[in-house]
Enzyme design. Structure first.
Site, PDB file in Angstrom:
ATOM      1  N   LYS A  11      43.352  32.253  40.891  1.00 18.74           N
ATOM      2  CA  LYS A  11      42.767  32.110  42.220  1.00 18.74           C
ATOM      3  C   LYS A  11      43.640  31.258  43.160  1.00 18.74           C
ATOM      4  O   LYS A  11      44.589  30.610  42.715  1.00 18.74           O
ATOM      5  CB  LYS A  11      41.370  31.509  42.088  1.00 18.74           C
ATOM      6  CG  LYS A  11      40.395  32.412  41.330  1.00 18.74           C
ATOM      7  CD  LYS A  11      39.034  31.773  41.218  1.00 18.74           C
ATOM      8  CE  LYS A  11      38.049  32.678  40.505  1.00 18.74           C
ATOM      9  NZ  LYS A  11      36.708  32.064  40.443  1.00 18.74           N
ATOM     10  N   TYR A  51      33.775  41.340  44.743  1.00 20.93           N
ATOM     11  CA  TYR A  51      32.646  40.434  44.465  1.00 20.93           C
ATOM     12  C   TYR A  51      31.312  40.976  44.975  1.00 20.93           C
ATOM     13  O   TYR A  51      30.351  40.224  45.125  1.00 20.93           O
ATOM     14  CB  TYR A  51      32.937  39.051  45.052  1.00 20.93           C
ATOM     15  CG  TYR A  51      34.002  38.324  44.269  1.00 20.93           C
ATOM     16  CD1 TYR A  51      33.724  37.800  43.015  1.00 20.93           C
ATOM     17  CD2 TYR A  51      35.283  38.181  44.768  1.00 20.93           C
ATOM     18  CE1 TYR A  51      34.695  37.148  42.279  1.00 20.93           C
ATOM     19  CE2 TYR A  51      36.269  37.528  44.038  1.00 20.93           C
ATOM     20  CZ  TYR A  51      35.964  37.015  42.792  1.00 20.93           C
ATOM     21  OH  TYR A  51      36.937  36.371  42.062  1.00 20.93           O
ATOM     22  N   ASN A 114      37.745  27.194  40.557  1.00 23.95           N
ATOM     23  CA  ASN A 114      37.831  27.061  39.105  1.00 23.95           C
ATOM     24  C   ASN A 114      39.008  27.811  38.484  1.00 23.95           C
ATOM     25  O   ASN A 114      38.973  28.197  37.334  1.00 23.95           O
ATOM     26  CB  ASN A 114      36.500  27.437  38.444  1.00 23.95           C
ATOM     27  CG  ASN A 114      36.115  28.879  38.670  1.00 23.95           C
ATOM     28  OD1 ASN A 114      36.883  29.670  39.201  1.00 23.95           O
ATOM     29  ND2 ASN A 114      34.918  29.237  38.252  1.00 23.95           N
ATOM     30  N   HIS A 117      39.634  33.962  37.212  1.00 28.09           N
ATOM     31  CA  HIS A 117      38.550  34.933  37.007  1.00 28.09           C
ATOM     32  C   HIS A 117      38.955  35.777  35.814  1.00 28.09           C
ATOM     33  O   HIS A 117      40.128  36.079  35.629  1.00 28.09           O
ATOM     34  CB  HIS A 117      38.397  35.857  38.231  1.00 28.09           C
ATOM     35  CG  HIS A 117      37.645  37.117  37.908  1.00 28.09           C
ATOM     36  ND1 HIS A 117      36.273  37.185  37.947  1.00 28.09           N
ATOM     37  CD2 HIS A 117      38.077  38.332  37.488  1.00 28.09           C
ATOM     38  CE1 HIS A 117      35.886  38.409  37.587  1.00 28.09           C
ATOM     39  NE2 HIS A 117      36.967  39.125  37.300  1.00 28.09           N
ATOM     40  N   GLU A 128      37.994  46.746  37.252  1.00 29.88           N
ATOM     41  CA  GLU A 128      38.738  45.716  37.977  1.00 29.88           C
ATOM     42  C   GLU A 128      40.238  45.981  37.939  1.00 29.88           C
ATOM     43  O   GLU A 128      40.933  45.825  38.955  1.00 29.88           O
ATOM     44  CB  GLU A 128      38.410  44.336  37.401  1.00 29.88           C
ATOM     45  CG  GLU A 128      36.974  43.934  37.679  1.00 29.88           C
ATOM     46  CD  GLU A 128      36.527  42.651  37.002  1.00 29.88           C
ATOM     47  OE1 GLU A 128      35.419  42.191  37.323  1.00 29.88           O
ATOM     48  OE2 GLU A 128      37.274  42.099  36.166  1.00 29.88           O
TER      49      GLU A 128
END
Length: 140
Positions: A11, A51, A114, A117, A128
């Site tokens: 990320k 998302y 965080n 993913h 994905e």
């Protein structure tokens, strides 16, 4: 045990802090191979689609904004039970609850930032991966 593929995103908080190599080292030390990788700038449309499952949640807009705030590294990982293995290597979504040595325990700044993913199932991994890679992009 079956060899399978899973999808990973490093990320914007990870790329901003130049952690791609460090995170990749953890992935590879866990026995997963990186068979596809590219650094991209996710568009708003890509982030919204990716998302979409969270669209009704209060954090959806913030998540889309975060994921488009800087470059990300999208990856295809391969190995024995890759989905479960990578989820274990990532650690809990909340880094405070993540096990020692996991990516999120070592590198995440918060629940929202965080670091990574990972797909939650083999079926979602296929979906994905297809959003960001062609078959010709993935090493055989």
């Amino acid at each position: 045990m079956a060899t399978e593929r899973t999808f990973s995103i490093l990320k914007p908080d990870a790329t901003r802090r130049n952690l791609t190599g460090a995170v990749n080292a953890v992935i590879e030390e866990a026995g997963l191979r990186i068979v596809g990788q590219r650094r991209i700038r996710m568009t708003k449309a890509q982030a919204e689609t990716f998302y979409e499952v969270h669209k009704e949640r209060p954090f959806y807009g913030e998540l889309v904004s975060f994921m488009t705030s800087g470059p990300v590294v999208v990856q295809v990982l391969e190995g024995e039970n890759a989905v479960a293995k990578y989820r274990e290597v990532m650690g809990a979504t909340n880094p405070a609850q993540a096990a020692e040595g996991t990516i999120r325990k070592r590198f995440a700044e918060s629940v929202g930032e965080n670091t990574v993913h990972g797909s939650d199932s083999a079926e979602n991994a296929k979906i994905e991966i297809a959003q960001f890679f062609q078959d010709s992009d993935i090493a055989r």
